[in-house]
Design a protein around this motif. Structure first.
Motif, PDB file in Angstrom:
ATOM      1  N   HIS A   1       0.864  -1.178   0.000  1.00  0.00           N
ATOM      2  CA  HIS A   1       0.000   0.000   0.000  1.00  0.00           C
ATOM      3  C   HIS A   1       0.899   1.226   0.000  1.00  0.00           C
ATOM      4  O   HIS A   1       1.363   1.648   1.047  1.00  0.00           O
ATOM      5  CB  HIS A   1      -0.899   0.026   1.242  1.00  0.00           C
ATOM      6  CG  HIS A   1      -1.848  -1.140   1.300  1.00  0.00           C
ATOM      7  ND1 HIS A   1      -2.959  -1.222   0.520  1.00  0.00           N
ATOM      8  CD2 HIS A   1      -1.831  -2.274   2.031  1.00  0.00           C
ATOM      9  CE1 HIS A   1      -3.607  -2.333   0.760  1.00  0.00           C
ATOM     10  NE2 HIS A   1      -2.936  -3.010   1.683  1.00  0.00           N
ATOM     11  N   LYS A   2       1.168   1.723  -1.182  1.00  0.00           N
ATOM     12  CA  LYS A   2       1.954   2.933  -1.246  1.00  0.00           C
ATOM     13  C   LYS A   2       1.434   3.794  -2.388  1.00  0.00           C
ATOM     14  O   LYS A   2       0.851   3.297  -3.348  1.00  0.00           O
ATOM     15  CB  LYS A   2       3.439   2.647  -1.399  1.00  0.00           C
ATOM     16  CG  LYS A   2       3.851   1.972  -2.677  1.00  0.00           C
ATOM     17  CD  LYS A   2       5.346   1.753  -2.689  1.00  0.00           C
ATOM     18  CE  LYS A   2       5.759   1.098  -4.009  1.00  0.00           C
ATOM     19  NZ  LYS A   2       7.190   0.922  -4.062  1.00  0.00           N
ATOM     20  N   VAL A   3       1.666   5.039  -2.264  1.00  0.00           N
ATOM     21  CA  VAL A   3       1.217   5.997  -3.260  1.00  0.00           C
ATOM     22  C   VAL A   3       2.436   6.562  -3.969  1.00  0.00           C
ATOM     23  O   VAL A   3       3.414   6.950  -3.332  1.00  0.00           O
ATOM     24  CB  VAL A   3       0.407   7.142  -2.589  1.00  0.00           C
ATOM     25  CG1 VAL A   3       0.012   8.184  -3.605  1.00  0.00           C
ATOM     26  CG2 VAL A   3      -0.793   6.576  -1.869  1.00  0.00           C
ATOM     27  N   GLU A   4       2.353   6.588  -5.284  1.00  0.00           N
ATOM     28  CA  GLU A   4       3.455   7.137  -6.073  1.00  0.00           C
ATOM     29  C   GLU A   4       3.087   8.557  -6.472  1.00  0.00           C
ATOM     30  O   GLU A   4       2.010   8.802  -7.023  1.00  0.00           O
ATOM     31  CB  GLU A   4       3.673   6.280  -7.317  1.00  0.00           C
ATOM     32  CG  GLU A   4       4.792   6.792  -8.190  1.00  0.00           C
ATOM     33  CD  GLU A   4       4.981   5.920  -9.410  1.00  0.00           C
ATOM     34  OE1 GLU A   4       5.343   6.462 -10.450  1.00  0.00           O
ATOM     35  OE2 GLU A   4       4.752   4.686  -9.313  1.00  0.00           O
ATOM     36  N   LYS A   5       3.971   9.488  -6.169  1.00  0.00           N
ATOM     37  CA  LYS A   5       3.726  10.892  -6.530  1.00  0.00           C
ATOM     38  C   LYS A   5       4.449  11.185  -7.832  1.00  0.00           C
ATOM     39  O   LYS A   5       5.602  10.826  -8.014  1.00  0.00           O
ATOM     40  CB  LYS A   5       4.229  11.829  -5.459  1.00  0.00           C
ATOM     41  CG  LYS A   5       3.435  11.796  -4.186  1.00  0.00           C
ATOM     42  CD  LYS A   5       3.926  12.851  -3.227  1.00  0.00           C
ATOM     43  CE  LYS A   5       3.111  12.871  -1.971  1.00  0.00           C
ATOM     44  NZ  LYS A   5       3.572  13.908  -1.052  1.00  0.00           N
ATOM     45  N   ARG A   6       3.752  11.842  -8.698  1.00  0.00           N
ATOM     46  CA  ARG A   6       4.353  12.253  -9.969  1.00  0.00           C
ATOM     47  C   ARG A   6       4.168  13.760 -10.117  1.00  0.00           C
ATOM     48  O   ARG A   6       3.151  14.315  -9.755  1.00  0.00           O
ATOM     49  CB  ARG A   6       3.700  11.547 -11.139  1.00  0.00           C
ATOM     50  CG  ARG A   6       3.981  10.073 -11.138  1.00  0.00           C
ATOM     51  CD  ARG A   6       3.455   9.439 -12.387  1.00  0.00           C
ATOM     52  NE  ARG A   6       3.749   8.007 -12.360  1.00  0.00           N
ATOM     53  CZ  ARG A   6       3.602   7.238 -13.386  1.00  0.00           C
ATOM     54  NH1 ARG A   6       3.177   7.727 -14.533  1.00  0.00           N
ATOM     55  NH2 ARG A   6       3.869   5.973 -13.290  1.00  0.00           N
TER      56      ARG A   6
END
Length: 119
Positions: A113-118
């Motif tokens: 469960h991780k969020v990738e920031k772009r």
């Protein structure tokens, strides 16, 4: 205590049971918890004031039984939701399938469960 005082306690309990019923019907569990202490206090006061006043309590006994049935139903619903949520959690972590010979296989999944920031 006088009969008038006992009747006041019975009337208060009757009103409280109606509040509890309304809270049970709308699912207000916080209100139900708050009413419990008040209900216990009134029942204790009635037991002290008139331990032999069983015939005076018949109308509220029906309401107590009705509310208990509602509470039992609410608890059963909560248990079913908890069971369903546990099944959903299990589904997210595992995959159940069958091999070529028909035996059941359970594949464990590592879920990140991780969020990738772009930018």
């Amino acid at each position: 205590m006088t009969d008038n005082t006992v009747q006041v306690l019975i009337d208060r309990l009757d009103t409280l049971l109606e509040k509890e019923r309304r809270a049970l019907l709308v699912g207000d569990l916080d209100a139900i918890g708050g009413l419990l202490a008040q209900k216990e206090h009134l029942i204790d006061a009635l037991n002290i004031a008139a331990p032999d006043a069983q015939h005076d309590l018949r109308p509220v006994q029906g309401k107590v039984a009705r509310n208990q049935a509602l509470l039992d139903g609410a608890l059963q619903g909560i248990r079913k939701v908890a069971t369903r949520m546990a099944a959903f959690r299990k589904i997210r972590r595992t995959l159940e399938t069958y091999d070529e010979s028909g035996r059941k296989l359970i594949l464990q999944a590592d879920v990140e469960h991780k969020v990738e920031k772009r930018a």
